[in-house]
Design a protein around this motif. Sequence first.
Motif, PDB file in Angstrom:
ATOM      1  N   VAL A 113       0.805  -1.229   0.000  1.00 58.63           N
ATOM      2  CA  VAL A 113       0.000   0.000   0.000  1.00 58.63           C
ATOM      3  C   VAL A 113       0.838   1.279   0.000  1.00 58.63           C
ATOM      4  CG1 VAL A 113      -2.019  -1.023   1.077  1.00 58.63           C
ATOM      5  CG2 VAL A 113      -0.175  -0.183   2.528  1.00 58.63           C
ATOM      6  N   ALA A 134      -2.733  -2.055   4.915  1.00 56.79           N
ATOM      7  CA  ALA A 134      -3.465  -0.829   5.235  1.00 56.79           C
ATOM      8  C   ALA A 134      -2.585   0.112   6.051  1.00 56.79           C
ATOM      9  CB  ALA A 134      -4.733  -1.152   6.031  1.00 56.79           C
ATOM     10  N   ALA A 150      -8.795   3.408   8.103  1.00 61.79           N
ATOM     11  CA  ALA A 150      -7.653   3.328   7.181  1.00 61.79           C
ATOM     12  C   ALA A 150      -8.124   3.681   5.776  1.00 61.79           C
ATOM     13  CB  ALA A 150      -7.057   1.926   7.200  1.00 61.79           C
ATOM     14  N   GLN A 160      -5.971   4.461   3.112  1.00 63.94           N
ATOM     15  CA  GLN A 160      -5.056   3.866   2.130  1.00 63.94           C
ATOM     16  C   GLN A 160      -4.908   2.379   2.455  1.00 63.94           C
ATOM     17  OE1 GLN A 160      -1.739   6.498   1.638  1.00 63.94           O
ATOM     18  NE2 GLN A 160      -0.504   4.994   0.546  1.00 63.94           N
ATOM     19  N   LYS A 161      -5.538   1.532   1.639  1.00 61.74           N
ATOM     20  CA  LYS A 161      -5.534   0.101   1.950  1.00 61.74           C
ATOM     21  C   LYS A 161      -5.714  -0.716   0.685  1.00 61.74           C
ATOM     22  CE  LYS A 161     -10.375   0.758   3.011  1.00 61.74           C
ATOM     23  NZ  LYS A 161     -11.345   1.010   4.071  1.00 61.74           N
ATOM     24  N   ASP A 162      -5.478  -1.996   0.765  1.00 65.66           N
ATOM     25  CA  ASP A 162      -5.690  -2.876  -0.367  1.00 65.66           C
ATOM     26  C   ASP A 162      -7.153  -2.793  -0.804  1.00 65.66           C
ATOM     27  OD1 ASP A 162      -4.488  -5.392  -1.918  1.00 65.66           O
ATOM     28  OD2 ASP A 162      -6.535  -5.883  -1.301  1.00 65.66           O
ATOM     29  N   LEU A 220     -10.163  -4.569   0.680  1.00 67.56           N
ATOM     30  CA  LEU A 220     -10.653  -4.219   2.011  1.00 67.56           C
ATOM     31  C   LEU A 220     -11.795  -3.217   1.970  1.00 67.56           C
ATOM     32  CD1 LEU A 220      -7.302  -3.977   3.978  1.00 67.56           C
ATOM     33  CD2 LEU A 220      -9.111  -5.641   4.321  1.00 67.56           C
TER      34      LEU A 220
END
Lengths: 98, 98, 98, 98, 98
Positions: free
Chosen positions: D47, D80, E12, E14-16, E19
């Motif tokens: 990320v 994350a 969060a 900023q994450k994959d 998610l």
Amino acid sequence: MIFARVIGTVVAAQKDENLNGKKLLLCKEVDHQGKPLSTYHVAVDAVQAGEGNMVLLSYGSSARMTDLTRNAPIDAVIMAIVDDVHVQTVKPSKKATA
Amino acid sequence: MIFARVIGTVVAAQKDENLNGKKLLLCKEVDHQGKPLSTYHVAVDAVQAGEGNMVLLSYGSSARMTDLTRNAPIDAVIMAIVDDVHVQTVKPSKKATA
Amino acid sequence: MIFARVIGTVVAAQKDENLNGKKLLLCKEVDHQGKPLSTYHVAVDAVQAGEGNMVLLSYGSSARMTDLTRNAPIDAVIMAIVDDVHVQTVKPSKKATA
Amino acid sequence: MIFARVIGTVVAAQKDENLNGKKLLLCKEVDHQGKPLSTYHVAVDAVQAGEGNMVLLSYGSSARMTDLTRNAPIDAVIMAIVDDVHVQTVKPSKKATA
Amino acid sequence: MIFARVIGTVVAAQKDENLNGKKLLLCKEVDHQGKPLSTYHVAVDAVQAGEGNMVLLSYGSSARMTDLTRNAPIDAVIMAIVDDVHVQTVKPSKKATA
């Protein structure tokens, strides 16, 4: 992944056939500065690590994700030889309030 | 993988059908020199290990990667009998500065 | 696998649909002699274990390898009821020199 | 998942080919308030985390569930970046009698 | 599975991408009587658990076995809300002699 240092080899004649041709290395866990911890691990070597090398160990099903170890009944693999570990002075960013 | 010594057997009549015909061995964890540690493990024997043998245990999904254990609900397998462990005097190579 | 004793049941109405019809048992870890340790586990019962039974627990993806538990989001299963544990006087065979 | 803070990088030239192009970050485990704990982890960054960031680490086969890490022999991924952790005053609901 | 109590949420941005739309809950491990232990876990909520609820956490690949979490890089899921835990007075059955 965890850090370890290769300190020896394990000899086993009677073993699962999927282990044939794989080197079983004795590794002693170390911290990020290379200082020895108390735990020992036996791992299959996938990167031609030598004794004395500081390496990275990957555990679990991930240990079978190299060409060498696919489908073998092993749960630990050496997948990298560590050249350097750069540590920054920690200055936390992004708050995490509680 | 971890080192263990086979010290007994576990008898279980009522069990998942995928365990039929598999030997459940009681193992005591040992260090790389064969000295007993405090932890006990029950593992399926895939290499005809006998009592007293120093063996290697593989844990997790890897325990199902032998012909004997495929698809069985077991999380530990004996996949090698240890003949010798060679330990070198550790002389760290490859720097790991911090 | 580890030893445990079934000591109770867990009731949960609101749960993942793949858990319907599965018995969640409260287990207290024990050693190979049946003496209670400090850890508790919740496991799905795949062998009709009853309270008081000494059982074997299998953890991780292996817990999904029974007909009952396939594809369920559970990480521990009771896959055998222990009848007896035979421990031999340990007389190490196969050397492991260091 | 566990909390950690990115504190450095790991350099490894000799490694499994599936690691090419992946950033190996040194992470120090922290609690939910960002206070450092004693454990270190090496994880692949999925990320674009930066040093000082508080992040979430996912372990085991789950670490291979990102586009970046699929099929790589790695057992830990940063998936994350933590912005905030909100903790409520705990007032237990749903009884759990024993 | 282990017992935990939901005590907060993790934010969060900023994450994959896998998610997205999943709630990350902060959980404090508890014993079978609901008494708090020292460990914290972050888990994805698959059963609409609320703060204060005592829940069951499933770890590892099993955490991806819900409709919500399939293929996501997460290693812990809340898969049940605990209503009651019934503990019997332990009277061992089935001998385990050593």
